[in-house]
Structure formats: structure tokens, C-alpha cells
Design a protein around this motif. Structure first.
Motif, mmCIF file in Angstrom:
data_model
loop_
_atom_site.group_PDB
_atom_site.id
_atom_site.type_symbol
_atom_site.label_atom_id
_atom_site.label_comp_id
_atom_site.label_asym_id
_atom_site.label_seq_id
_atom_site.Cartn_x
_atom_site.Cartn_y
_atom_site.Cartn_z
ATOM 1 N N VAL A 103 0.871 -1.170 0.000
ATOM 2 C CA VAL A 103 0.000 0.000 0.000
ATOM 3 C C VAL A 103 0.908 1.220 0.000
ATOM 4 O O VAL A 103 1.768 1.371 0.882
ATOM 5 N N MET A 104 0.707 2.079 -1.013
ATOM 6 C CA MET A 104 1.604 3.199 -1.241
ATOM 7 C C MET A 104 0.825 4.515 -1.295
ATOM 8 O O MET A 104 -0.275 4.563 -1.840
ATOM 9 N N ALA A 105 1.413 5.571 -0.734
ATOM 10 C CA ALA A 105 0.888 6.926 -0.887
ATOM 11 C C ALA A 105 1.739 7.607 -1.950
ATOM 12 O O ALA A 105 2.966 7.658 -1.821
ATOM 13 N N CYS A 106 1.111 8.104 -3.008
ATOM 14 C CA CYS A 106 1.832 8.618 -4.179
ATOM 15 C C CYS A 106 1.448 10.068 -4.463
ATOM 16 O O CYS A 106 0.274 10.429 -4.402
ATOM 17 N N VAL A 107 2.460 10.861 -4.820
ATOM 18 C CA VAL A 107 2.245 12.250 -5.207
ATOM 19 C C VAL A 107 2.808 12.436 -6.612
ATOM 20 O O VAL A 107 3.945 12.032 -6.886
ATOM 21 N N PHE A 108 2.011 13.038 -7.503
ATOM 22 C CA PHE A 108 2.424 13.280 -8.893
ATOM 23 C C PHE A 108 2.464 14.769 -9.198
ATOM 24 O O PHE A 108 1.585 15.524 -8.779
ATOM 25 N N ASN A 109 3.478 15.160 -9.967
ATOM 26 C CA ASN A 109 3.604 16.499 -10.495
ATOM 27 C C ASN A 109 4.051 16.381 -11.955
ATOM 28 O O ASN A 109 5.055 15.722 -12.204
ATOM 29 N N PRO A 110 3.358 16.971 -12.924
ATOM 30 C CA PRO A 110 2.109 17.672 -12.752
ATOM 31 C C PRO A 110 1.013 16.715 -12.307
ATOM 32 O O PRO A 110 1.118 15.502 -12.476
ATOM 33 N N PRO A 111 -0.061 17.267 -11.755
ATOM 34 C CA PRO A 111 -1.148 16.416 -11.279
ATOM 35 C C PRO A 111 -1.825 15.698 -12.435
ATOM 36 O O PRO A 111 -1.870 16.214 -13.552
ATOM 37 N N ILE A 112 -2.344 14.505 -12.153
ATOM 38 C CA ILE A 112 -3.069 13.778 -13.180
ATOM 39 C C ILE A 112 -4.552 14.138 -13.120
ATOM 40 O O ILE A 112 -5.026 14.693 -12.130
ATOM 41 N N THR A 113 -5.277 13.798 -14.189
ATOM 42 C CA THR A 113 -6.707 14.094 -14.273
ATOM 43 C C THR A 113 -7.533 13.026 -13.576
ATOM 44 O O THR A 113 -8.675 13.277 -13.209
ATOM 45 N N GLY A 114 -6.979 11.813 -13.442
ATOM 46 C CA GLY A 114 -7.697 10.689 -12.858
ATOM 47 C C GLY A 114 -8.007 9.607 -13.865
ATOM 48 O O GLY A 114 -8.286 8.473 -13.501
ATOM 49 N N ALA A 115 -7.960 9.936 -15.158
ATOM 50 C CA ALA A 115 -8.289 8.967 -16.205
ATOM 51 C C ALA A 115 -7.064 8.171 -16.668
ATOM 52 O O ALA A 115 -7.204 7.202 -17.405
ATOM 53 N N GLU A 116 -5.873 8.547 -16.231
ATOM 54 C CA GLU A 116 -4.651 7.941 -16.740
ATOM 55 C C GLU A 116 -4.465 6.496 -16.288
ATOM 56 O O GLU A 116 -4.768 6.147 -15.151
ATOM 57 N N THR A 117 -3.962 5.669 -17.199
ATOM 58 C CA THR A 117 -3.439 4.338 -16.899
ATOM 59 C C THR A 117 -2.163 4.177 -17.705
ATOM 60 O O THR A 117 -1.922 4.924 -18.666
#
Length: 129
Positions: A103-117
Motif C-alpha cells: 500500500v503506497m501513498a503517491c504524489v504526482f507532479n504535474p497532477p493527473i486528471t484521474g483517467a490515466e493508466t
């Protein structure tokens, strides 16, 4: 102020499932914070090829164990309390040991839209507004 629970997000379109992982995207680009935040389960006994060419990511392991192998051959153990930072768009294999999901807590920059795979190269596309 934005307040969300993991359970609320898990039971919505913010939960994205793939063959080797599932991600609950709690904070997305539309929230206008400049980064996105996800809780991701890497399924036990899996091996995932990842290469974020368009995003930088930091990952904190909450539970479970595994390893990350960078394409240059370096391998690092992952266990609770480990933070790894993909600050050079590092191409890698992420492996969860067979005993339990990671179980991982992940931070992305730039932020994703939510639709990405991940695409066939392990990349999240950069979705422009």
C-alpha cells in the motif's frame, strides 16, 4: 477546504484498477493544488513496468514489502517507512512480494486528471486541458 475520505473515493470513479495495481486518486488536477495524491495498492506477487516520462512521482510505502529495480540495474528494497522519489523520470520495475499487497501513498507532479493508466511503455500520457 477539501475534505475526502479514502472510502468515499474508493467507491467512486476515482478508483482505477489495472492488472497489477489499483489506485484511489484522492486529489486530482481539477482540485487545483498543483499535484495529485493517490493511495495505490500494488498487488502481491506482481511485477509492474513503469516509466513516467511526463510526470515526477514520490512514493511512500505504508504497508507490504517489495523492491524497485531501476533500468540501470540498481535494486532497492521497499518496506513500510520507505520513500522513493522518481526525480529523473526513472524507468523501473516495481515488484510486490507474494506475502501481501504493498500500500503506497503517491504524489504526482504535474497532477493527473484521474483517467490515466499505463500505456504499453509504462507511461501515463500527459493530458492537456
Amino acid at each position: 477546504m477539501i475534505v475526502r475520505t479514502l472510502e468515499e473515493c474508493r467507491n467512486s470513479e476515482r478508483r482505477v484498477v489495472a492488472d497489477t495495481w489499483e489506485s484511489v486518486r484522492m486529489l486530482l488536477r481539477d482540485d487545483k493544488m498543483g499535484f495529485s495524491f493517490h493511495i495505490t495498492n500494488i498487488y502481491a506477487g506482481t511485477d509492474t513496468h513503469i516509466h513516467y516520462q511526463n510526470h515526477l512521482e514520490s512514493v511512500y510505502c505504508i504497508s507490504g514489502e517489495g523492491e524497485i529495480e531501476v533500468v540501470n540495474g540498481e535494486t532497492y528494497p521497499i518496506k513500510p517507512g520507505t520513500l522513493y522519489i522518481l526525480d529523473k523520470h526513472d524507468e523501473h520495475q516495481l515488484r510486490a512480494y507474494k506475502e501481501a499487497d504493498m500500500v503506497m501513498a503517491c504524489v504526482f507532479n504535474p497532477p493527473i486528471t484521474g483517467a490515466e493508466t499505463h500505456d504499453e511503455n509504462g507511461v501515463y500520457p500527459l493530458i492537456e486541458e
